[in-house]
Design a protein around this motif. Structure first.
Motif, PDB file in Angstrom:
ATOM      1  N   LEU A 109       3.231 -10.003  10.478  1.00 31.28           N
ATOM      2  CA  LEU A 109       3.004  -9.793   8.497  1.00 31.28           C
ATOM      3  C   LEU A 109       1.415  -9.713   9.231  1.00 31.28           C
ATOM      4  O   LEU A 109       0.596 -10.970   9.774  1.00 31.28           O
ATOM      5  N   LYS A 110       1.067  -9.321   7.949  1.00 34.45           N
ATOM      6  CA  LYS A 110      -0.861  -9.397   8.480  1.00 34.45           C
ATOM      7  C   LYS A 110      -0.852 -10.075   6.110  1.00 34.45           C
ATOM      8  O   LYS A 110      -0.367 -10.152   5.239  1.00 34.45           O
ATOM      9  N   PRO A 111      -1.850 -10.242   6.484  1.00 36.63           N
ATOM     10  CA  PRO A 111      -2.156 -11.045   5.016  1.00 36.63           C
ATOM     11  C   PRO A 111      -2.399 -10.251   3.864  1.00 36.63           C
ATOM     12  O   PRO A 111      -2.329  -8.961   4.347  1.00 36.63           O
ATOM     13  N   VAL A 156      10.086  -8.574  -4.704  1.00 32.41           N
ATOM     14  CA  VAL A 156       7.908  -7.792  -3.483  1.00 32.41           C
ATOM     15  C   VAL A 156       7.353  -9.037  -3.572  1.00 32.41           C
ATOM     16  O   VAL A 156       6.619  -9.698  -5.407  1.00 32.41           O
ATOM     17  N   ILE A 157       6.769  -9.374  -3.011  1.00 32.36           N
ATOM     18  CA  ILE A 157       5.916 -10.810  -2.472  1.00 32.36           C
ATOM     19  C   ILE A 157       4.641 -10.497  -2.043  1.00 32.36           C
ATOM     20  O   ILE A 157       4.779  -9.205  -1.384  1.00 32.36           O
ATOM     21  N   THR A 158       3.752 -10.877  -2.023  1.00 38.10           N
ATOM     22  CA  THR A 158       2.417 -11.011  -1.482  1.00 38.10           C
ATOM     23  C   THR A 158       2.257 -11.929  -0.694  1.00 38.10           C
ATOM     24  O   THR A 158       2.502 -13.356  -0.483  1.00 38.10           O
ATOM     25  N   ALA A 159       2.148 -11.538   1.027  1.00 42.15           N
ATOM     26  CA  ALA A 159       2.186 -12.678   2.149  1.00 42.15           C
ATOM     27  C   ALA A 159       0.604 -13.451   1.798  1.00 42.15           C
ATOM     28  O   ALA A 159      -0.019 -12.472   1.680  1.00 42.15           O
ATOM     29  N   GLN A 160       0.556 -14.838   2.303  1.00 35.21           N
ATOM     30  CA  GLN A 160      -0.336 -15.660   2.429  1.00 35.21           C
ATOM     31  C   GLN A 160      -1.035 -15.193   3.597  1.00 35.21           C
ATOM     32  O   GLN A 160      -0.039 -15.479   4.550  1.00 35.21           O
ATOM     33  N   PRO A 161      -1.765 -16.012   4.032  1.00 34.30           N
ATOM     34  CA  PRO A 161      -2.849 -16.128   5.647  1.00 34.30           C
ATOM     35  C   PRO A 161      -1.749 -17.592   6.004  1.00 34.30           C
ATOM     36  O   PRO A 161      -1.253 -18.978   5.461  1.00 34.30           O
ATOM     37  N   ASN A 187      11.924  -4.355   5.918  1.00 33.33           N
ATOM     38  CA  ASN A 187       9.997  -4.299   5.621  1.00 33.33           C
ATOM     39  C   ASN A 187       9.870  -3.085   6.980  1.00 33.33           C
ATOM     40  O   ASN A 187       9.043  -3.101   6.592  1.00 33.33           O
ATOM     41  N   GLY A 188      10.751  -2.680   7.683  1.00 30.30           N
ATOM     42  CA  GLY A 188      10.636  -1.651   9.048  1.00 30.30           C
ATOM     43  C   GLY A 188       9.620  -2.431   9.568  1.00 30.30           C
ATOM     44  O   GLY A 188       8.859  -2.227   9.917  1.00 30.30           O
ATOM     45  N   LEU A 189      10.247  -3.508  10.533  1.00 32.36           N
ATOM     46  CA  LEU A 189       9.619  -4.603  10.994  1.00 32.36           C
ATOM     47  C   LEU A 189      10.422  -4.780  12.476  1.00 32.36           C
ATOM     48  O   LEU A 189      11.182  -5.140  12.023  1.00 32.36           O
ATOM     49  N   ASP A 190       9.301  -3.827  13.330  1.00 31.35           N
ATOM     50  CA  ASP A 190      10.710  -3.813  15.038  1.00 31.35           C
ATOM     51  C   ASP A 190      10.131  -5.966  15.111  1.00 31.35           C
ATOM     52  O   ASP A 190       9.484  -6.487  14.472  1.00 31.35           O
ATOM     53  N   ALA A 191      11.010  -6.226  16.465  1.00 30.27           N
ATOM     54  CA  ALA A 191      10.389  -7.250  16.595  1.00 30.27           C
ATOM     55  C   ALA A 191       9.342  -7.641  17.568  1.00 30.27           C
ATOM     56  O   ALA A 191       8.699  -8.792  16.822  1.00 30.27           O
TER      57      ALA A 191
END
Length: 501
Positions: A490-492, A452-457, A482-486
């Motif tokens: 990502l949010k910072p 598990v990582i944290t998305a950066q800007p 990650n339950g992301l559709d097309a």
């Protein structure tokens, strides 16, 4: 693949098997591997049978029959997976669900299964099972709780008891087939048929369990839309997993016994709307991601694992590679592979051959019928004593090899519907790729894990997917995990899952 040196009978003591039997067993392993309640992927012994019951003072009722079924489930799914953080999270979630159910007096016991398959099921006594593969796919506690509530609903509605009655009838088939001979492959085939019979719930039962489960989750203050989100995630995962394979992706994992049709997703959404708005209820995402950080993902290398076209077994110290177009599946009985289109197949396993018996004599000993004895040839494969022969059947042509590696003898069985120079060359290349692993390769053979990582800007789906290791189609798999559709971005500071070794 697991080597069991203490059970198999010597080859000379085994009765003859038809070509159809040998290839059918290999094909059954390939087609049933990872299927719900019919997973032949991990017949091995568990070290820790279960987690603590959700109500320690009132454990689920146990009978000799349920203990046997529990043991069989453990052996089918790689034993239990021990992780105190996950166990605590699941136990807490189940306690909430039980308290909110129509029968708070009932008790449940949860076992995490050490399998990368996406599966969950329940016994009539309230024993619940969930694989670490399913846990890795879920994105928050509400999604996992929706699965647990669904399985509890099958128990509450006595669906599992109905299925147990069906299993008792199907067990007769197992005994009849077992009585036909001592062929362990046929026993596995019968077991697969029995478990497949056990797996199916009716459409009405599934809809009923969905409705009950969504209600339990909502009353427990979980987001009731977790069920529809997770059903969608499973469909996407199954489609991704199927890849180029011709089989229906829903023949795999949880979906084979819990079909996730669009109608069922819509039904789960409609049920959820009765309790909450789409933003209502608790998802508990941060706590969930913290609990699954470092979770083993996919196969456990201790019993060998597949990486693309290569099979590696660091514990036994060897590797081999199959030709382009083959899809490999590691099961406890064997490594099986099927070529795209289904015109070629292979099986790799271990057999017991007495030290005084030559490998050529073993190939002609009667374990396979219609072997052309004149084709038998003693050879050397990368310095290992070996033998090869051909065999023929009505629809399939076979090339078989036996190879002595240390004290064990490994067997390659190749089958093709049409023998050609190209197919025989592919079989030879596969066998000739068998070699001993180097010490560095053995030390590097670690399991894949969820990190598990944290998305950066500035991070994107594509940039983070490039950090994924050991998986195919990393961008698509990152989105599914990650339950992301097309269309999702990502949010910072958003926490996400990646797969690393």
């Amino acid at each position: 693949m697991r080597v069991n040196r203490g059970v198999a009978a010597p080859a000379s003591q085994r009765g003859p098997r038809s070509l159809r039997r040998v290839f059918a067993a290999a094909a059954l392993c390939a087609s049933f591997a990872l299927s719900a309640c019919g997973d032949l992927g991990r017949f091995q012994t568990a070290s820790n049978p279960s987690l603590a019951p959700t109500k320690p003072n009132k454990p689920a009722a146990q009978t000799p029959a349920t203990e046997r079924e529990h043991s069989r489930i453990l052996s089918s799914y790689g034993g239990s997976y021990d992780d105190p953080r996950l166990e605590a999270l699941i136990t807490k979630s189940v306690e909430r669900l039980v308290a909110a159910s129509e029968r708070p007096d009932l008790s449940y016991k949860v076992t995490i299964l050490n399998s990368g398959a996406v599966n969950a099921f329940a016994l009539p006594t309230g024993q619940l099972y969930v694989t670490r593969g399913l846990i890795a796919l879920a994105s928050d506690t509400s999604e996992l709780s929706s699965v647990l509530a669904h399985e509890m609903a099958h128990v509450l509605a006595k669906h599992a008891a109905i299925r147990e009655d069906q299993a008792k009838q199907a067990a007769v088939v197992t005994r009849v087939v077992a009585d036909m001979g001592s062929d362990p492959d046929m026993s596995a085939l019968a077991l697969a048929k029995t478990k497949l019979t056990m797996a199916s719930f009716s459409r009405a039962q599934e809809f009923e369990a969905d409705g009950i489960g969504v209600g339990i989750a909502a009353r427990a203050k979980f987001d009731p839309f977790g069920a529809s989100r997770f059903l969608t995630a499973m469909e996407r995962n199954a489609a991704l997993k199927a890849g180029r394979a011709p089989a229906d992706p829903r023949s795999l994992d949880f979906l084979s016994s819990h079909p996730a049709t669009p109608e069922r997703v819509q039904n789960a959404q409609a049920s959820a709307r009765q309790y909450s708005s789409p933003e209502g209820g608790e998802r508990d995402r941060d706590a969930y991601l913290s609990a699954i950080d470092n979770l083993v993902y996919g196969e456990d290398p201790s019993e060998g694992f597949v990486r693309g076209r290569r099979f590696l077994h660091p514990k036994l110290g060897f590797t081999f590679q199959v030709p382009d177009g083959f899809v490999l599946e590691n099961t406890a009985q064997a490594v099986v592979g099927v070529r795209e289109g289904g015109t070629q197949a292979m099986r790799f396993d271990v057999v017991r051959v007495p030290a005084e018996q030559t490998l050529g004599d073993y190939l002609n000993s009667g374990w396979m019928e219609n072997v052309d004895k004149s084709s038998t040839e003693d050879i050397s494969i990368n310095g290992f004593p070996s033998a090869t022969a051909t065999a023929g059947g009505d629809q399939w042509q076979f090339r078989i090899y036996a190879l002595r590696f240390g004290s064990d003898v490994y067997r390659f069985i190749f089958a093709t519907k049409k023998k050609t120079p190209e197919s025989d060359r592919g079989f030879r290349d596969t066998v000739n790729s068998f070699r001993r692993l180097t010490l560095a390769e053995i030390q590097a053979a670690r399991p894949l894990r969820i990190k598990v990582i944290t998305a950066q800007p500035g991070d994107t789906v594509e940039s983070l997917a490039q950090r994924m290791q050991g998986v195919d189609r990393p961008v698509d798999r990152f989105r599914v995990l990650n339950g992301l559709d097309a269309r999702s971005t990502l949010k910072p500071r958003e926490r996400v899952k990646i797969v690393v070794d």
